[in-house]
Design a protein around this motif. Structure first.
Motif, PDB file in Angstrom:
ATOM      1  N   ASP A   1       0.811  -1.216   0.000  1.00  0.00           N
ATOM      2  CA  ASP A   1       0.000   0.000   0.000  1.00  0.00           C
ATOM      3  C   ASP A   1       0.848   1.272   0.000  1.00  0.00           C
TER       4      ASP A   1
ATOM      5  N   SER B   1      -3.426   3.221  -2.724  1.00  0.00           N
ATOM      6  CA  SER B   1      -2.239   3.376  -1.871  1.00  0.00           C
ATOM      7  C   SER B   1      -2.625   4.132  -0.602  1.00  0.00           C
ATOM      8  N   LYS B   2      -2.211   3.615   0.519  1.00  0.00           N
ATOM      9  CA  LYS B   2      -2.471   4.316   1.776  1.00  0.00           C
ATOM     10  C   LYS B   2      -1.445   5.418   2.020  1.00  0.00           C
ATOM     11  N   THR B   3      -0.231   5.196   1.523  1.00  0.00           N
ATOM     12  CA  THR B   3       0.830   6.188   1.666  1.00  0.00           C
ATOM     13  C   THR B   3       1.426   6.458   0.296  1.00  0.00           C
TER      14      THR B   3
ATOM     15  N   PRO C   1      -4.801   9.276  -0.763  1.00  0.00           N
ATOM     16  CA  PRO C   1      -4.147   8.373   0.193  1.00  0.00           C
ATOM     17  C   PRO C   1      -4.434   8.836   1.615  1.00  0.00           C
ATOM     18  N   GLU C   2      -4.213   7.950   2.577  1.00  0.00           N
ATOM     19  CA  GLU C   2      -4.353   8.365   3.969  1.00  0.00           C
ATOM     20  C   GLU C   2      -3.319   9.428   4.311  1.00  0.00           C
ATOM     21  N   LYS C   3      -2.087   9.231   3.817  1.00  0.00           N
ATOM     22  CA  LYS C   3      -1.026  10.221   4.018  1.00  0.00           C
ATOM     23  C   LYS C   3      -0.206  10.344   2.742  1.00  0.00           C
TER      24      LYS C   3
ATOM     25  N   ASN D   1      -3.462  15.876   5.480  1.00  0.00           N
ATOM     26  CA  ASN D   1      -2.860  14.556   5.262  1.00  0.00           C
ATOM     27  C   ASN D   1      -1.606  14.619   4.394  1.00  0.00           C
TER      28      ASN D   1
ATOM     29  N   LEU E   1       4.916   1.617   8.415  1.00  0.00           N
ATOM     30  CA  LEU E   1       3.658   1.261   7.783  1.00  0.00           C
ATOM     31  C   LEU E   1       3.293  -0.169   8.139  1.00  0.00           C
TER      32      LEU E   1
END
Length: 254
Positions: free
Chosen positions: A164, A185-187, A216-218, A241, A253
């Motif tokens: 991710d 993708s989270k990051t 993305p989350e961040k 974020n 992560l």
């Protein structure tokens, strides 16, 4: 997965000696940026994406004593020039270093470091095993890297997605097909050279547009020139974020 930003800067826009702009004169360590590279620690394996001219100093600064492979984004010297300094890892680990890159990247490395590939090698030169990659997933020590092909002006450059996490540098254009690889993708790490328009790099506004689309989350911005501005001033203007990366920044992560 543990990520360390070895460098977040660029050879683009390097000031002349004595520059007194707010960034270059700053005493904030976050404004002192070496050439862009990251270290990835995952499943007890250690990888570096790109070995720029500052590679040796970066590895010493972070105390990294294990390196299992090097993966290259493209053939420009600010991303390859430090290859010679893999030698201590050859000596300590008593094995050749796998390096991964497209055919143009490996051809450039073979030209620039011809002594590494000579039939009559000088004792102590770097020992490498080259692996040619294409725009399709490949495994390095059982870790899957998915290339994201972007354009750096007209030059194809690979970013990479690992689970991710997605890392992209030296992008100016990303096609819909390649954008689809990034989704979820989270990051996300993305280059943002400066405020004003540039022929081969994303500006801050362009990078933020992509981040808004991907959600993305961040997200972390890298490959930053001094023309972007001071860390503390730019980061407070960013979405909640989105963060400016800095040399030595570590993120963990799941």
């Amino acid at each position: 997965m543990n990520i360390t930003f070895l460098g977040t800067g660029t050879s683009q826009g390097i000031p002349v000696i004595g520059c007194q702009c707010n960034v270059c004169a700053s005493l904030d360590f976050r404004n002192k940026r070496l050439r862009s590279s990251i270290h990835i620690e995952m499943d007890q394996k250690s990888f570096v994406i790109d070995t720029g001219p500052d590679f040796r100093a970066q590895m010493l600064r972070e105390g990294i004593s294990q390196l299992d492979a090097v993966i290259y984004t493209h053939e420009h010297k600010d991303h390859t020039a430090g290859l010679d300094d893999i030698r201590p890892f050859n000596f300590m680990q008593k094995k050749d270093m796998p390096i991964y890159g497209t055919r143009p990247v490996l051809e450039q490395i073979k030209r620039e470091f011809s002594y590494v590939f000579s039939s009559k090698k000088y004792p102590g030169v770097p020992q490498v095993i080259t692996h040619e990659i294409q725009n399709k997933p490949f495994d390095v020590h059982e870790v899957t890297f998915t290339p994201i092909e972007v354009l750096h002006y007209k030059l194809p450059v690979f970013g990479y997605r690992i689970k991710d996490f997605t890392y992209i540098t030296d992008a100016k254009y990303i096609s819909k097909k390649e954008m689809d690889k990034i989704r979820g993708s989270k990051t996300l790490v993305l280059n943002a050279l400066q405020i004003s328009e540039h022929i081969s790099h994303l500006t801050l506004a362009e990078a933020l547009e992509i981040i808004e689309e991907i959600k993305p989350e961040k997200a972390y911005l890298t490959h930053i020139s001094h023309k972007l501005g001071c860390h503390q001033e730019i980061e407070k203007e960013l979405p909640n974020n989105v963060f400016l990366a800095h040399d030595g920044l570590k993120i963990s992560l799941e």
